[in-house]
Structures are given as structure tokens and as C-alpha cells.
Design an enzyme around this catalytic site. Structure first.
Site, PDB file in Angstrom:
ATOM      1  N   ASP A  37       0.819  -1.212   0.000  1.00  0.00           N
ATOM      2  CA  ASP A  37       0.000   0.000   0.000  1.00  0.00           C
ATOM      3  C   ASP A  37       0.856   1.267   0.000  1.00  0.00           C
ATOM      4  OD1 ASP A  37       0.886  -0.538   2.605  1.00  0.00           O
ATOM      5  OD2 ASP A  37      -1.095  -1.187   3.260  1.00  0.00           O
ATOM      6  N   GLU A  61      -9.830  -1.727   5.239  1.00  0.00           N
ATOM      7  CA  GLU A  61     -10.494  -1.482   6.518  1.00  0.00           C
ATOM      8  C   GLU A  61     -11.765  -2.330   6.611  1.00  0.00           C
ATOM      9  OE1 GLU A  61      -8.866  -0.054   8.678  1.00  0.00           O
ATOM     10  OE2 GLU A  61      -8.178   1.976   8.216  1.00  0.00           O
TER      11      GLU A  61
HETATM   12  C1  F6R Z   1       1.334  -1.682   6.074  1.00  0.00           C
HETATM   13  C2  F6R Z   1       0.012  -2.278   6.142  1.00  0.00           C
HETATM   14  C3  F6R Z   1      -0.773  -2.309   7.402  1.00  0.00           C
HETATM   15  C4  F6R Z   1       0.060  -2.606   8.636  1.00  0.00           C
HETATM   16  C5  F6R Z   1      -0.829  -2.573   9.882  1.00  0.00           C
HETATM   17  C6  F6R Z   1      -0.034  -2.835  11.138  1.00  0.00           C
HETATM   18  O1  F6R Z   1       1.879  -1.841   4.790  1.00  0.00           O
HETATM   19  O2  F6R Z   1      -0.463  -2.731   5.152  1.00  0.00           O
HETATM   20  O3  F6R Z   1      -1.789  -3.284   7.287  1.00  0.00           O
HETATM   21  O4  F6R Z   1       0.652  -3.861   8.505  1.00  0.00           O
HETATM   22  O5  F6R Z   1      -1.431  -1.323   9.978  1.00  0.00           O
HETATM   23  O6  F6R Z   1       0.895  -1.823  11.323  1.00  0.00           O
HETATM   24  P1  F6R Z   1       2.072  -1.986  12.371  1.00  0.00           P
HETATM   25  O7  F6R Z   1       2.885  -3.135  11.917  1.00  0.00           O
HETATM   26  O8  F6R Z   1       2.849  -0.690  12.280  1.00  0.00           O
HETATM   27  O9  F6R Z   1       1.442  -2.216  13.688  1.00  0.00           O
END
Ligand code: F6R
Length: 261
Positions: free
Chosen positions: A67, A143
């Protein structure tokens, strides 16, 4: 679905780093799907250490990220292209022309999303896709209520995700973009192996809902229940709401040595 509960980040990095290293040994031009955010950092550190020690060459792999934020200048330090170059691809020796990130600036976003899907397909599809999980159960930036069949497209972030990600933007939610371009859930499910990594108490509920709850668009990560080769790598805190945690621990402990994730 295989659930692996490990002591700490280092063990998680070693396990998944090892699986990626073996994949690249079998196929030096393997296609990897990369996640940004904090969760995969132990894996990236492990892979970089293997490259620096001379035991692994990642220079022929192709990488696609999940993303990108909409509206950040491409050279913004928190734009996901900048982030992944800084924390992984540059130190791992993966050149910029082998790193694909969704284009998210300019008017023709729909066309750029279709091009991204085509680029993944033309590269032969993703062999191993790394994922984190949002505290609301998102994967990529799909989401809750995202279609389980969705493809790469623009999405609007839920407030909680912007709150969670404000730590990357001087704790100022106003700096966190509202919109993103993300691979869809249908896109992610086409990877041949998906590995989701989560650590910490703040992920425990989302993990339990994804792994042991019903398949529902309200918990996008529950779509991984449909995947024939999904590995969920957790620390004790992220596993703390799982009803069958002991079963998963015993299963992994008794796994034959020759069987990888
Ligand atoms: C990032 C992504 C998100 C994160 C998720 C968790 O490329 O696609 O789905 O993996 O928001 O974020 P962290 O690892 O920072 O807790």
C-alpha cells in the site's frame, strides 16, 4: 492456517527470515510481497543480517509493497516507498527498479491501480506476502467492510488507523493522510504463501477475531481463513486472546524438523 507463537521478535525474524531465505535459495528471482509499518521490521533485520553475512543474495528478487498513502510527496520520509527503501530494500541490496509500490499521486489513480495488478500478474504472482494486522483487523489498508474479493484501489482510513499511525507523523494525527491505495483482499489472497506477523497486546483482539472468529468483512484479516497456506506468527501478548493457544503451541513444538512454515 498455521498459528506459531514465539517468545520474541528475534525468534519471529529468524523463523520468517529463514523461510524467505530458503525460498530465494530455490528461486533467486522470487517475487516477495512486502508490508510496511513496525511488525515486519524483525524479519527485515534478519534478512539484512543474512545478506551482510554473505549467506543470502536478494539482488534478483522482485518486490511489491501492499500500500501507499495518497497525497504525500514521493520523497516524504513516511511515504511507504521511502520507508521500505530505508528499512529494507536499500540495505538488502534490492535495486529501485525491482521495487514496485502503488502509484498514488495524480488524477489517474484507478488506472495506476489496474497497472499495479497487471504488474503483479506479469511478474508471475507473489510467492510470499508479508502482512501486519491493524488493531481493527485490517490487512493492507483494507479497513472493515472492505470486500473480501477487492482488488487494488483507493480507500479511506478509519480514524483508529490514523490514530495508530500518528506515531510515524510526530504524534500529529492531522499529518496522517486520510486516503491510501492498497492491494485488495482478493489480491492478497492470490499470493502463494501469506505470513502475518503481530506483536503486542494491542493486536490480541484483532488476531483472535481473525483466526478464531467468523469469516467476515468486518474483520478483513479473517479472509486469511480462506487461504490454503497462511502462517500467523505471534508473540505471547498478541496470542493472549486466543482460545486454542495451547493447541497451537503444542502443534508447533511437535512439528517435524524437516517441515518448514
Ligand atoms: C502496512 C500495512 C498495514 C500494517 C498494519 C499494522 O503496509 O499494510 O496493514 O501492517 O497497519 O501496522 P504496524 O505493523 O505498524 O502495527
Amino acid at each position: 492456517m498455521e498459528i506459531v507463537i514465539l517468545r520474541d521478535d528475534k525468534d519471529a525474524g529468524e523463523l520468517v527470515g529463514g523461510a524467505i531465505a530458503r525460498l530465494v535459495e530455490r528461486d533467486s528471482s522470487a517475487v516477495l510481497g512486502l508490508a510496511t509499518g513496525s511488525s515486519p521490521l524483525p524479519i527485515y533485520d534478519n534478512l539484512i543480517a543474512r545478506v551482510e553475512a554473505g549467506g543470502l543474495d536478494l539482488s534478483h528478487v522482485t518486490a511489491f509493497t501492499l500500500d501507499e498513502y495518497v497525497g504525500l510527496p514521493v520523497d516524504h520520509p513516511e511515504a511507504y516507498r521511502s520507508f521500505i527503501r530505508r528499512v529494507f530494500t536499500i540495505p538488502a541490496g534490492i535495486s529501485d527498479d525491482r521495487l514496485h509500490t502503488p502509484k498514488s499521486n495524480g488524477a489517474a489513480i484507478d488506472e495506476a491501480c489496474a497497472d499495479y495488478e497487471l504488474a503483479i500478474r506479469s511478474a508471475g504472482g507473489i510467492a510470499l506476502q508479508l502482512l501486519g494486522i491493524g488493531s481493527d483487523g485490517h490487512i493492507g489498508f483494507n479497513e472493515p467492510t472492505s470486500s473480501l474479493g477487492s482488488r487494488t484501489r483507493m480507500k479511506t482510513l478509519i480514524e483508529q488507523t490514523r490514530v495508530d499511525n500518528a506515531r510515524f507523523f510526530d504524534d500529529d494525527i492531522d499529518q496522517v493522510p486520510m486516503h491510501v491505495v492498497t492491494q485488495g483482499i482478493g489480491t492478497i489472497l492470490e499470493a502463494r504463501h501469506v505470513v502475518l506477523i503481530a506483536a503486542g497486546e494491542s493486536k490480541a483482539e484483532a488476531v483472535a477475531a481473525a483466526v478464531e472468529g467468523p469469516l467476515t468483512a468486518m474483520v478483513p484479516a479473517s479472509a486469511l481463513q480462506l487461504h490454503p497456506h497462511a502462517t500467523i506468527v505471534l508473540d505471547d501478548a498478541a496470542a493472549s486472546s486466543l482460545a486454542l493457544a495451547e493447541y497451537y503451541r503444542t502443534t508447533f513444538d511437535r512439528k517435524p524438523d524437516w517441515q518448514s512454515i
